[in-house]
Write a protein that holds these residues in place. Structure first.
Motif, PDB file in Angstrom:
ATOM      1  N   THR A  99       0.852  -1.191   0.000  1.00 56.35           N
ATOM      2  CA  THR A  99       0.000   0.000   0.000  1.00 56.35           C
ATOM      3  C   THR A  99       0.886   1.237   0.000  1.00 56.35           C
ATOM      4  O   THR A  99       2.095   1.150   0.247  1.00 56.35           O
ATOM      5  CB  THR A  99      -0.906   0.034   1.248  1.00 56.35           C
ATOM      6  N   VAL A 100       0.272   2.364  -0.235  1.00 52.77           N
ATOM      7  CA  VAL A 100       1.036   3.609  -0.254  1.00 52.77           C
ATOM      8  C   VAL A 100       1.597   3.908   1.141  1.00 52.77           C
ATOM      9  O   VAL A 100       2.647   4.534   1.275  1.00 52.77           O
ATOM     10  CB  VAL A 100       0.180   4.772  -0.808  1.00 52.77           C
ATOM     11  N   GLU A 101       0.945   3.417   2.172  1.00 54.10           N
ATOM     12  CA  GLU A 101       1.452   3.634   3.528  1.00 54.10           C
ATOM     13  C   GLU A 101       2.782   2.917   3.746  1.00 54.10           C
ATOM     14  O   GLU A 101       3.632   3.403   4.493  1.00 54.10           O
ATOM     15  CB  GLU A 101       0.422   3.189   4.564  1.00 54.10           C
ATOM     16  N   ASP A 102       2.969   1.775   3.098  1.00 57.79           N
ATOM     17  CA  ASP A 102       4.251   1.072   3.188  1.00 57.79           C
ATOM     18  C   ASP A 102       5.377   1.939   2.632  1.00 57.79           C
ATOM     19  O   ASP A 102       6.491   1.938   3.154  1.00 57.79           O
ATOM     20  CB  ASP A 102       4.200  -0.255   2.427  1.00 57.79           C
ATOM     21  N   VAL A 103       5.080   2.663   1.578  1.00 53.34           N
ATOM     22  CA  VAL A 103       6.086   3.545   0.973  1.00 53.34           C
ATOM     23  C   VAL A 103       6.281   4.783   1.841  1.00 53.34           C
ATOM     24  O   VAL A 103       7.415   5.212   2.090  1.00 53.34           O
ATOM     25  CB  VAL A 103       5.673   3.943  -0.463  1.00 53.34           C
ATOM     26  N   LEU A 104       5.193   5.356   2.341  1.00 49.60           N
ATOM     27  CA  LEU A 104       5.293   6.568   3.163  1.00 49.60           C
ATOM     28  C   LEU A 104       6.064   6.315   4.462  1.00 49.60           C
ATOM     29  O   LEU A 104       6.696   7.222   4.992  1.00 49.60           O
ATOM     30  CB  LEU A 104       3.897   7.116   3.472  1.00 49.60           C
ATOM     31  N   GLU A 105       6.017   5.093   4.958  1.00 51.38           N
ATOM     32  CA  GLU A 105       6.750   4.761   6.184  1.00 51.38           C
ATOM     33  C   GLU A 105       8.261   4.815   5.981  1.00 51.38           C
ATOM     34  O   GLU A 105       9.009   4.903   6.947  1.00 51.38           O
ATOM     35  CB  GLU A 105       6.357   3.367   6.689  1.00 51.38           C
ATOM     36  N   ARG A 106       8.717   4.738   4.751  1.00 50.45           N
ATOM     37  CA  ARG A 106      10.158   4.733   4.471  1.00 50.45           C
ATOM     38  C   ARG A 106      10.710   6.122   4.175  1.00 50.45           C
ATOM     39  O   ARG A 106      11.902   6.275   3.926  1.00 50.45           O
ATOM     40  CB  ARG A 106      10.464   3.805   3.287  1.00 50.45           C
ATOM     41  N   ARG A 107       9.872   7.140   4.203  1.00 51.46           N
ATOM     42  CA  ARG A 107      10.350   8.504   3.974  1.00 51.46           C
ATOM     43  C   ARG A 107      11.237   8.948   5.138  1.00 51.46           C
ATOM     44  O   ARG A 107      11.012   8.567   6.285  1.00 51.46           O
ATOM     45  CB  ARG A 107       9.169   9.470   3.865  1.00 51.46           C
ATOM     46  N   LEU A 108      12.213   9.781   4.837  1.00 50.54           N
ATOM     47  CA  LEU A 108      13.108  10.290   5.881  1.00 50.54           C
ATOM     48  C   LEU A 108      12.319  11.028   6.954  1.00 50.54           C
ATOM     49  O   LEU A 108      12.574  10.861   8.147  1.00 50.54           O
ATOM     50  CB  LEU A 108      14.172  11.210   5.264  1.00 50.54           C
ATOM     51  N   GLN A 109      11.360  11.806   6.534  1.00 48.18           N
ATOM     52  CA  GLN A 109      10.538  12.561   7.473  1.00 48.18           C
ATOM     53  C   GLN A 109       9.862  11.625   8.479  1.00 48.18           C
ATOM     54  O   GLN A 109       9.869  11.880   9.685  1.00 48.18           O
ATOM     55  CB  GLN A 109       9.490  13.338   6.677  1.00 48.18           C
ATOM     56  N   THR A 110       9.325  10.530   8.007  1.00 46.86           N
ATOM     57  CA  THR A 110       8.637   9.578   8.883  1.00 46.86           C
ATOM     58  C   THR A 110       9.630   8.848   9.783  1.00 46.86           C
ATOM     59  O   THR A 110       9.358   8.641  10.969  1.00 46.86           O
ATOM     60  CB  THR A 110       7.849   8.562   8.036  1.00 46.86           C
ATOM     61  N   ILE A 111      10.775   8.491   9.242  1.00 39.46           N
ATOM     62  CA  ILE A 111      11.794   7.786  10.031  1.00 39.46           C
ATOM     63  C   ILE A 111      12.273   8.684  11.174  1.00 39.46           C
ATOM     64  O   ILE A 111      12.434   8.226  12.314  1.00 39.46           O
ATOM     65  CB  ILE A 111      12.983   7.365   9.137  1.00 39.46           C
ATOM     66  N   VAL A 112      12.484   9.961  10.883  1.00 39.56           N
ATOM     67  CA  VAL A 112      12.926  10.906  11.922  1.00 39.56           C
ATOM     68  C   VAL A 112      11.878  10.977  13.029  1.00 39.56           C
ATOM     69  O   VAL A 112      12.206  10.941  14.220  1.00 39.56           O
ATOM     70  CB  VAL A 112      13.188  12.303  11.305  1.00 39.56           C
ATOM     71  N   PRO A 121       5.298  14.829  13.004  1.00 35.25           N
ATOM     72  CA  PRO A 121       5.778  14.675  11.620  1.00 35.25           C
ATOM     73  C   PRO A 121       6.123  16.016  10.970  1.00 35.25           C
ATOM     74  O   PRO A 121       7.066  16.099  10.187  1.00 35.25           O
ATOM     75  CB  PRO A 121       4.607  14.007  10.902  1.00 35.25           C
ATOM     76  N   LEU A 122       5.381  17.050  11.312  1.00 36.50           N
ATOM     77  CA  LEU A 122       5.680  18.364  10.734  1.00 36.50           C
ATOM     78  C   LEU A 122       6.998  18.914  11.276  1.00 36.50           C
ATOM     79  O   LEU A 122       7.767  19.540  10.541  1.00 36.50           O
ATOM     80  CB  LEU A 122       4.538  19.340  11.005  1.00 36.50           C
ATOM     81  N   GLN A 123       7.267  18.675  12.542  1.00 34.36           N
ATOM     82  CA  GLN A 123       8.552  19.102  13.091  1.00 34.36           C
ATOM     83  C   GLN A 123       9.683  18.293  12.460  1.00 34.36           C
ATOM     84  O   GLN A 123      10.761  18.827  12.187  1.00 34.36           O
ATOM     85  CB  GLN A 123       8.580  18.940  14.609  1.00 34.36           C
ATOM     86  N   ALA A 124       9.430  17.028  12.202  1.00 37.62           N
ATOM     87  CA  ALA A 124      10.437  16.194  11.537  1.00 37.62           C
ATOM     88  C   ALA A 124      10.755  16.766  10.160  1.00 37.62           C
ATOM     89  O   ALA A 124      11.922  16.847   9.764  1.00 37.62           O
ATOM     90  CB  ALA A 124       9.934  14.758  11.412  1.00 37.62           C
ATOM     91  N   ARG A 125       9.735  17.184   9.457  1.00 36.11           N
ATOM     92  CA  ARG A 125       9.939  17.783   8.140  1.00 36.11           C
ATOM     93  C   ARG A 125      10.788  19.042   8.256  1.00 36.11           C
ATOM     94  O   ARG A 125      11.715  19.265   7.487  1.00 36.11           O
ATOM     95  CB  ARG A 125       8.586  18.111   7.504  1.00 36.11           C
ATOM     96  N   VAL A 140      20.963  15.365   4.661  1.00 31.41           N
ATOM     97  CA  VAL A 140      19.916  15.179   3.653  1.00 31.41           C
ATOM     98  C   VAL A 140      18.813  16.181   3.949  1.00 31.41           C
ATOM     99  O   VAL A 140      18.325  16.253   5.073  1.00 31.41           O
ATOM    100  CB  VAL A 140      19.361  13.739   3.684  1.00 31.41           C
ATOM    101  N   THR A 141      18.434  16.952   2.937  1.00 31.30           N
ATOM    102  CA  THR A 141      17.426  17.997   3.139  1.00 31.30           C
ATOM    103  C   THR A 141      16.124  17.705   2.402  1.00 31.30           C
ATOM    104  O   THR A 141      15.303  18.592   2.231  1.00 31.30           O
ATOM    105  CB  THR A 141      17.968  19.357   2.653  1.00 31.30           C
ATOM    106  N   VAL A 142      15.933  16.475   1.989  1.00 31.39           N
ATOM    107  CA  VAL A 142      14.734  16.105   1.231  1.00 31.39           C
ATOM    108  C   VAL A 142      13.853  15.226   2.112  1.00 31.39           C
ATOM    109  O   VAL A 142      14.207  14.077   2.387  1.00 31.39           O
ATOM    110  CB  VAL A 142      15.126  15.356  -0.062  1.00 31.39           C
ATOM    111  N   PRO A 143      12.708  15.734   2.569  1.00 37.94           N
ATOM    112  CA  PRO A 143      11.850  14.936   3.446  1.00 37.94           C
ATOM    113  C   PRO A 143      11.318  13.669   2.791  1.00 37.94           C
ATOM    114  O   PRO A 143      11.035  12.690   3.467  1.00 37.94           O
ATOM    115  CB  PRO A 143      10.694  15.873   3.789  1.00 37.94           C
ATOM    116  N   SER A 144      11.196  13.661   1.461  1.00 38.07           N
ATOM    117  CA  SER A 144      10.631  12.497   0.779  1.00 38.07           C
ATOM    118  C   SER A 144      11.691  11.457   0.416  1.00 38.07           C
ATOM    119  O   SER A 144      11.368  10.460  -0.229  1.00 38.07           O
ATOM    120  CB  SER A 144       9.899  12.936  -0.490  1.00 38.07           C
TER     121      SER A 144
END
Length: 186
Positions: A99-112, A121-125, A140-144
């Motif tokens: 699912t798309v959530e599986d991909v979103l979980e691997r974003r740097l923003q989410t990992i942080v 999550p917004l502070q992580a971004r 790395v400055t790219v949240p995605s």
């Protein structure tokens, strides 16, 4: 080929722009993962769609080249952390179940956010964009940015960031302490 000055879109928009269920689902995902624009969500949905299409193509083929391509796809998705099963154990059905959530979980923003480096999550971004987060020695400055399994352990505050200090007010808040309590303990 197209105009070299204008890069091709990396996402596809929904077919029905005003579908209430889809809009609500997108709104929930945007809130949960701290996305700024739906374009970010659509980009990940499009990437997932491409992986699924590739899996369907490979499912129909039986030649040895298709087997090598399957293994490469499994390895890639496993290394990215999107597939949970090892490449030897994975099947094409596992890719089709993503699912798309599986991909979103691997974003740097989410990992942080999940590692507790940020409170929301917004502070992580914000921390990522403001160069406070590094993967190993690389800022790395790219949240995605999709973080691989290898890199996940290396996600931490940048060595050049003032947040590297344990007593920084933002780090105290992320741990659930107030900066005054930390100062009083010393």
């Amino acid at each position: 080929m197209g105009d070299p000055k204008r890069p091709r879109k990396k996402y596809e928009t929904p077919r029905h722009p005003w579908e209430a269920e889809r809009l609500e689902y997108e709104r929930k995902l945007m809130r949960k993962y701290g996305l700024r624009r739906k374009k970010e969500l659509w980009r990940h949905q499009t990437q997932l769609k491409r992986w699924r299409e590739r899996a369907k193509e490979l499912m129909a083929r039986t030649d040895p080249e298709a087997q090598r391509e399957r293994e490469a796809l499994f390895r890639k998705l496993y290394d990215l952390g999107i597939l949970d099963k090892k490449p030897e154990e994975a099947t094409l059905d596992d890719i089709l179940r993503l699912t798309v959530e599986d991909v979103l979980e691997r974003r740097l923003q989410t990992i942080v956010y999940r590692k507790g480096l940020a409170k929301t999550p917004l502070q992580a971004r914000q921390l990522v964009v403001h160069r406070h987060i590094a993967i190993g020695d690389r800022i790395v400055t790219v949240p995605s940015y999709l973080v691989s399994r290898e890199e996940e352990e290396e996600v931490d505050y940048s060595p050049y960031s003032p947040l590297k200090d344990e007593d920084h007010p933002i780090r105290c808040e992320a741990r659930g302490e107030s900066p005054e309590e930390t100062a009083a303990e010393e």
